[in-house]
Design an enzyme around this catalytic site. Structure first.
Site, short mmCIF file in Angstrom:
data_model
loop_
_atom_site.label_atom_id
_atom_site.label_comp_id
_atom_site.label_asym_id
_atom_site.label_seq_id
_atom_site.Cartn_x
_atom_site.Cartn_y
_atom_site.Cartn_z
CE1 TYR A 1 -4.17 -3.34 -3.80
CE2 TYR A 1 -3.36 -1.94 -2.02
CZ TYR A 1 -3.35 -2.32 -3.35
OH TYR A 1 -2.51 -1.68 -4.23
CE1 TYR B 1 -1.03 1.41 -0.55
CE2 TYR B 1 -2.67 1.54 -2.30
CZ TYR B 1 -1.46 1.07 -1.81
OH TYR B 1 -0.68 0.26 -2.61
NE ARG C 1 2.97 3.68 -4.19
CZ ARG C 1 2.83 2.82 -5.22
NH1 ARG C 1 2.46 1.58 -5.01
NH2 ARG C 1 3.12 3.20 -6.45
CG HIS D 1 -1.00 1.81 -7.61
ND1 HIS D 1 -1.05 2.52 -6.43
CD2 HIS D 1 -0.79 0.50 -7.24
CE1 HIS D 1 -0.87 1.70 -5.40
NE2 HIS D 1 -0.73 0.46 -5.87
CG HIS E 1 -0.74 -3.87 -8.02
ND1 HIS E 1 0.58 -3.71 -7.69
CD2 HIS E 1 -1.46 -3.25 -7.04
CE1 HIS E 1 0.68 -3.04 -6.56
NE2 HIS E 1 -0.55 -2.74 -6.15
#
Length: 243
Positions: A109, A148, A158, A161, A163
Site C-alpha cells: 500500500y 502480502y 492476504r 483484494h 477495498h
C-alpha cells in the site's frame, strides 16, 4: 443502506444470522473491533443524515482511473473492474459514491504504516472513486493487487483484494467491504475471508472474470455487483458484518 442511527448488530442478536461474525477468533484484531459494551443510539438531532449530497462536482473525470496522472505506466496486470450497486430487489442505486483502495502489484500500500519489503510504484496511486450512473453501474481502471503478509498468524498472507467503500447521501451512511478474485489459492487460509461463515455469502465477495469487459491487448475485465440491504438473493457482506 444503513446510517449512523442504525444499531450495530451483535453476534448474540437473533437478527444477526449465522453467516457472519463480528468477533472471529481466527482474525485476531476483531477482539478490539467488536463491540463489548451496550450500544448507545445518538439522538437524531446529533447528526444530519441528509447531507452532504455527492454530485458530479465532487468527482473528477479521471478519479476512476488509478493508473492515470503519472509520468509512466504502472507495473503489473492492468484490469477493469465494473459492476452495479443494487438494492436487494435488483433496483439500481443511482449517483452513489463508490471508493476503492488497494495494494499495488507487488502487494504494498502507498501508506507510511505499510513496511512490507515490496517496491512502491511511483506510477500507481492506489485509490480511486466514481459515481454510479443511472443504471447503478461503476467502473474502475487499475492493476491487479498483489498478495502480502499481514502477521495475523504464522506465514499469514492476504489473498489479492480491493477495498470498496459505498456512501449513501451522507458521510454517516458508509459501508466498507472487500472484493476478491476468482480461484485465489489463499482463500483457504485467510481468516478475514472465512469470518463470513456462510459459503454462499462468501461467494458474493468474489468477482468473476468477464471477457466482454476485457479490452483486447490492454486490460482484463472483472465484474462484481454490490447488493445493499437484507433479504434474498442476499446482500454483499460488509465489514460491520465481519467481512
Amino acid at each position: 443502506m444503513t446510517d449512523a442511527s442504525s444499531p450495530i448488530v451483535l453476534p448474540d442478536d437473533p437478527s444477526f444470522g449465522p453467516e457472519v461474525q463480528v468477533d472471529y477468533p481466527g482474525y485476531r484484531s476483531t477482539r478490539w473491533r467488536a463491540p463489548d459494551r451496550p450500544l448507545v443510539t445518538l439522538p437524531e438531532e446529533e447528526h444530519d443524515p441528509t447531507g452532504p449530497v455527492f454530485g458530479d462536482s465532487a468527482v473528477d473525470e479521471l478519479d476512476h482511473d488509478l493508473t492515470a496522472g503519472h509520468d509512466g505506466e504502472p507495473l503489473g496486470e492492468r484490469i477493469i473492474v465494473t459492476g452495479r450497486v443494487l438494492d436487494v430487489d435488483g433496483r439500481p442505486l443511482r449517483r452513489t459514491l463508490v471508493e476503492i483502495w488497494q495494494a499495488n502489484a507487488g502487494g504494498r500500500y502507498r501508506h507510511e504504516v505499510d513496511q512490507h519489503p515490496a517496491p512502491l510504484d511511483p506510477n500507481f496511486q492506489g485509490a480511486g472513486r466514481c459515481l454510479t450512473d443511472d443504471a447503478g453501474r461503476y467502473r474502475f481502471i487499475t492493476v491487479k493487487p498483489g498478495s502480502y503478509p499481514w502477521g495475523n498468524h504464522e506465514n499469514a498472507w492476504r489473498p489479492a483484494h480491493i477495498h470498496f467503500s459505498v456512501f449513501g447521501r451522507a458521510f454517516t451512511q458508509r459501508l466498507v467491504t472487500q472484493m476478491y478474485f476468482p480461484g485465489d489459492p489463499l482463500f483457504e487460509f485467510d481468516p478475514i475471508f472465512h469470518s463470513v461463515r456462510d459459503p454462499k455469502a462468501r461467494a458474493l465477495l468474489v468477482s468473476r472474470f468477464d471477457l466482454p469487459t476485457t479490452t483486447p491487448e490492454w486490460a482484463l475485465g472483472y465484474q462484481w455487483d454490490i447488493v445493499l440491504g437484507r433479504g434474498s438473493p442476499g446482500p454483499t457482506p460488509f465489514e460491520q458484518d465481519g467481512a
